[in-house]
Design a protein around this motif. Structure first.
Motif, mmCIF file in Angstrom:
data_model
loop_
_atom_site.group_PDB
_atom_site.id
_atom_site.type_symbol
_atom_site.label_atom_id
_atom_site.label_comp_id
_atom_site.label_asym_id
_atom_site.label_seq_id
_atom_site.Cartn_x
_atom_site.Cartn_y
_atom_site.Cartn_z
ATOM 1 N N ASP A 1 38.689 24.342 32.550
ATOM 2 C CA ASP A 1 39.800 23.073 32.547
ATOM 3 C C ASP A 1 40.878 23.638 33.555
ATOM 4 O O ASP A 1 41.381 24.508 33.636
ATOM 5 C CB ASP A 1 40.548 23.211 31.176
ATOM 6 C CG ASP A 1 41.458 22.099 31.125
ATOM 7 O OD1 ASP A 1 41.233 20.861 31.900
ATOM 8 O OD2 ASP A 1 42.435 22.009 30.333
ATOM 9 N N SER A 2 40.935 22.536 34.466
ATOM 10 C CA SER A 2 42.095 22.630 35.698
ATOM 11 C C SER A 2 41.666 24.169 36.366
ATOM 12 O O SER A 2 42.502 24.815 36.486
ATOM 13 C CB SER A 2 43.411 22.724 35.088
ATOM 14 O OG SER A 2 43.659 21.456 34.363
ATOM 15 N N ASN A 3 40.479 24.301 36.643
ATOM 16 C CA ASN A 3 40.032 25.577 37.558
ATOM 17 C C ASN A 3 40.328 26.799 36.668
ATOM 18 O O ASN A 3 40.737 27.768 37.507
ATOM 19 C CB ASN A 3 40.663 25.222 38.918
ATOM 20 C CG ASN A 3 39.746 26.010 40.105
ATOM 21 O OD1 ASN A 3 38.779 25.857 40.042
ATOM 22 N ND2 ASN A 3 40.617 26.722 40.923
ATOM 23 N N ARG A 4 40.494 27.085 35.710
ATOM 24 C CA ARG A 4 40.602 27.928 34.816
ATOM 25 C C ARG A 4 39.846 28.206 33.911
ATOM 26 O O ARG A 4 39.262 27.085 33.205
ATOM 27 C CB ARG A 4 41.986 28.109 34.195
ATOM 28 C CG ARG A 4 43.069 27.951 35.053
ATOM 29 C CD ARG A 4 44.476 28.214 34.426
ATOM 30 N NE ARG A 4 44.702 29.436 34.340
ATOM 31 C CZ ARG A 4 45.377 30.472 34.929
ATOM 32 N NH1 ARG A 4 45.705 30.208 36.163
ATOM 33 N NH2 ARG A 4 45.254 31.631 34.556
ATOM 34 N N ILE A 5 39.059 29.312 33.527
ATOM 35 C CA ILE A 5 38.275 29.745 32.317
ATOM 36 C C ILE A 5 38.953 30.024 31.079
ATOM 37 O O ILE A 5 39.929 31.317 31.174
ATOM 38 C CB ILE A 5 37.211 30.589 32.861
ATOM 39 C CG1 ILE A 5 36.337 30.095 33.916
ATOM 40 C CG2 ILE A 5 36.031 31.090 31.388
ATOM 41 C CD1 ILE A 5 35.525 31.221 34.457
ATOM 42 N N ILE A 6 38.764 29.407 29.852
ATOM 43 C CA ILE A 6 39.517 29.658 28.750
ATOM 44 C C ILE A 6 38.485 30.338 27.944
ATOM 45 O O ILE A 6 37.620 29.584 27.427
ATOM 46 C CB ILE A 6 40.266 28.610 28.158
ATOM 47 C CG1 ILE A 6 41.133 27.988 29.194
ATOM 48 C CG2 ILE A 6 40.980 28.952 26.798
ATOM 49 C CD1 ILE A 6 41.762 26.764 28.825
ATOM 50 N N PRO A 7 38.542 31.514 27.313
ATOM 51 C CA PRO A 7 37.557 32.200 26.541
ATOM 52 C C PRO A 7 37.760 31.992 24.869
ATOM 53 O O PRO A 7 38.944 31.515 24.747
ATOM 54 C CB PRO A 7 37.724 33.776 26.762
ATOM 55 C CG PRO A 7 38.982 33.832 27.241
ATOM 56 C CD PRO A 7 39.230 32.729 28.114
ATOM 57 N N SER A 8 36.798 32.178 24.266
ATOM 58 C CA SER A 8 36.959 31.885 22.681
ATOM 59 C C SER A 8 37.952 32.778 21.909
ATOM 60 O O SER A 8 38.493 32.678 21.111
ATOM 61 C CB SER A 8 35.520 31.702 22.026
ATOM 62 O OG SER A 8 35.192 32.958 22.289
ATOM 63 N N GLY A 9 38.105 33.900 22.686
ATOM 64 C CA GLY A 9 39.200 34.938 21.957
ATOM 65 C C GLY A 9 40.248 35.168 22.645
ATOM 66 O O GLY A 9 40.636 34.546 23.824
ATOM 67 N N GLY A 10 40.890 36.283 22.446
ATOM 68 C CA GLY A 10 42.141 36.688 23.101
ATOM 69 C C GLY A 10 43.284 36.335 22.372
ATOM 70 O O GLY A 10 43.647 36.669 21.154
ATOM 71 N N TRP A 11 43.872 35.287 22.963
ATOM 72 C CA TRP A 11 45.027 34.809 22.254
ATOM 73 C C TRP A 11 45.412 33.411 22.968
ATOM 74 O O TRP A 11 45.043 32.952 24.147
ATOM 75 C CB TRP A 11 46.219 35.684 22.646
ATOM 76 C CG TRP A 11 46.386 36.099 24.149
ATOM 77 C CD1 TRP A 11 47.193 35.499 25.121
ATOM 78 C CD2 TRP A 11 45.891 37.391 24.775
ATOM 79 N NE1 TRP A 11 46.870 36.306 26.322
ATOM 80 C CE2 TRP A 11 46.072 37.550 25.898
ATOM 81 C CE3 TRP A 11 45.354 38.499 24.013
ATOM 82 C CZ2 TRP A 11 45.847 38.373 26.679
ATOM 83 C CZ3 TRP A 11 44.782 39.605 25.033
ATOM 84 C CH2 TRP A 11 44.831 39.523 26.200
ATOM 85 N N PRO A 12 46.482 32.650 22.477
ATOM 86 C CA PRO A 12 46.803 31.455 23.068
ATOM 87 C C PRO A 12 47.299 31.638 24.603
ATOM 88 O O PRO A 12 48.095 32.525 24.666
ATOM 89 C CB PRO A 12 47.971 31.046 21.892
ATOM 90 C CG PRO A 12 47.561 31.539 20.702
ATOM 91 C CD PRO A 12 47.206 32.893 21.103
ATOM 92 N N LEU A 13 47.041 30.555 25.137
ATOM 93 C CA LEU A 13 47.467 30.526 26.900
ATOM 94 C C LEU A 13 46.793 31.733 27.484
ATOM 95 O O LEU A 13 47.028 31.890 28.617
ATOM 96 C CB LEU A 13 49.050 30.773 26.948
ATOM 97 C CG LEU A 13 49.814 29.921 26.268
ATOM 98 C CD1 LEU A 13 51.355 30.154 26.435
ATOM 99 C CD2 LEU A 13 49.519 28.411 26.619
#
Length: 340
Positions: free
Chosen positions: A14-26
């Motif tokens: 989204d918006s030229n960023r990869i957001i994984p399923s884990g980690g933390w918010p943001l």
């Protein structure tokens, strides 16, 4: 758009960023260059530090400390009885919050999903940030003497443990702050577990040089030579994965004292991040500052001596004045008027 991976979890772009399923918010990773064509598909180029964490991977404080080659500090934390910081099971007592006057963070009752400024008995659920010196930095320290003194060992370990409560997601904002266990900015101060026991229990973050990602951490309130000796460089940091990716909503409160309440101008619910924990790997241990007898008692003793001296001087002057009045002669005419 969301895509599945061979690992089994998914990622979102989204918006030229990869957001994984884990980690933390943001938590997300920027794409330096997208859609690089190859014979078998496309490549998205991401930064070297852009590790994608799937939801199946769980990282705690102990894991981060081991990765930072800080086994000595791990042993000291366990020996002092704070091993719960390493695996996230340690709870913060209400007495700690009462002794520091509430600190600069809201008290969050996560089970009820609201803020509460009333005294509650029990334990407060918080995250933990461990200031973790490297193994090499302990070479100049007498660990045998430290381990043999339980009181000093506990003081040392507590100086390196920062309780981290839930905070509004907007408090961190920038991605680089979201990836840190605590907010790192010049001049920010934090309470540690040692704060209720010492005037110098807190720590302060300062910038180190012109690099915006270069910081130092030191003992708050220490001046002069001891101040420089009490600072350590922040070498790197890491944040634990969240047990849940969902955030917590609490009602907003209007208050003149925002040290104890969360509030928003629109009086809308405030989104709280999951508990944040992690490690700041530092270049040297922070030895608790011993203020000595003069700093601890000197002002009271000096005030008492000056007060006693003042009272003594006033009393001596009063006795002198009274005796002088007694010695002054009074004359009266004998047998009539002076003209006779």
């Amino acid at each position: 758009m969301t895509y599945g991976t061979l690992e089994g979890s998914d990622i979102r772009i989204d918006s030229n960023r990869i957001i994984p399923s884990g980690g933390w918010p943001l938590f997300s990773v920027p794409i330096n260059q997208a859609n690089i064509l190859t014979r078998t598909g496309v490549i998205h180029d991401i930064p070297s530090q852009g590790v994608l964490i799937p939801r199946t991977v769980h990282i705690n404080v102990g894991d981060l400390a081991k990765a930072g080659k800080a086994s000595v500090m791990i042993g000291l934390v366990q020996k002092a009885g704070y091993g719960g910081v390493l695996n996230g099971t340690l709870k913060l007592s209400d007495e700690w919050m009462e002794e520091i006057g509430g600190g600069v963070v809201p008290i969050i009752d996560r089970r009820k999903g609201r803020t509460d400024d009333k005294d509650k008995k029990g334990k407060l659920e918080v995250g933990w940030t461990l200031l973790c010196p490297t193994d090499d930095s302990f070479k100049a320290m007498n660990l045998t003497a430290l381990l043999s003194d339980e009181y000093q060992l506990k003081r040392f370990v507590k100086q390196h443990i920062i309780p981290v409560p839930s905070v509004p997601l907007i408090s961190f904002g920038a991605d680089q702050q979201a990836a840190r266990p605590i907010r790192l900015e010049n001049g920010l101060a934090y309470n540690t577990l040692l704060t209720p026991d010492s005037l110098y229990g807190g720590v302060v973050i300062t910038s180190a040089g012109t690099n915006p990602d270069s910081f130092r951490v030191g003992i708050k309130g220490v001046q002069g030579k001891q101040s420089e000796e009490g600072y350590a460089r922040v070498l790197t940091w890491g944040r634990t994965t969240s047990s849940s990716s969902s955030s917590l909503s609490v009602p907003a409160h209007s208050s003149n004292d925002d040290q104890h309440h969360l509030y928003s101008p629109s009086n809308s619910p405030v989104q709280l991040s999951p508990l944040r924990s992690g490690v700041l790997l530092i270049s040297r241990p922070l030895t608790p500052y011993d203020e000595g007898w003069w700093a601890a008692w000197g002002q009271a003793v000096a005030f008492g001596l000056v007060g006693s001296l003042g009272i003594s001087v006033f009393f001596c002057w009063l006795v002198w004045w009274w005796k002088r009045q007694e010695r002054e002669a009074t004359y009266e005419p004998l047998g009539g008027n002076e003209d006779d």
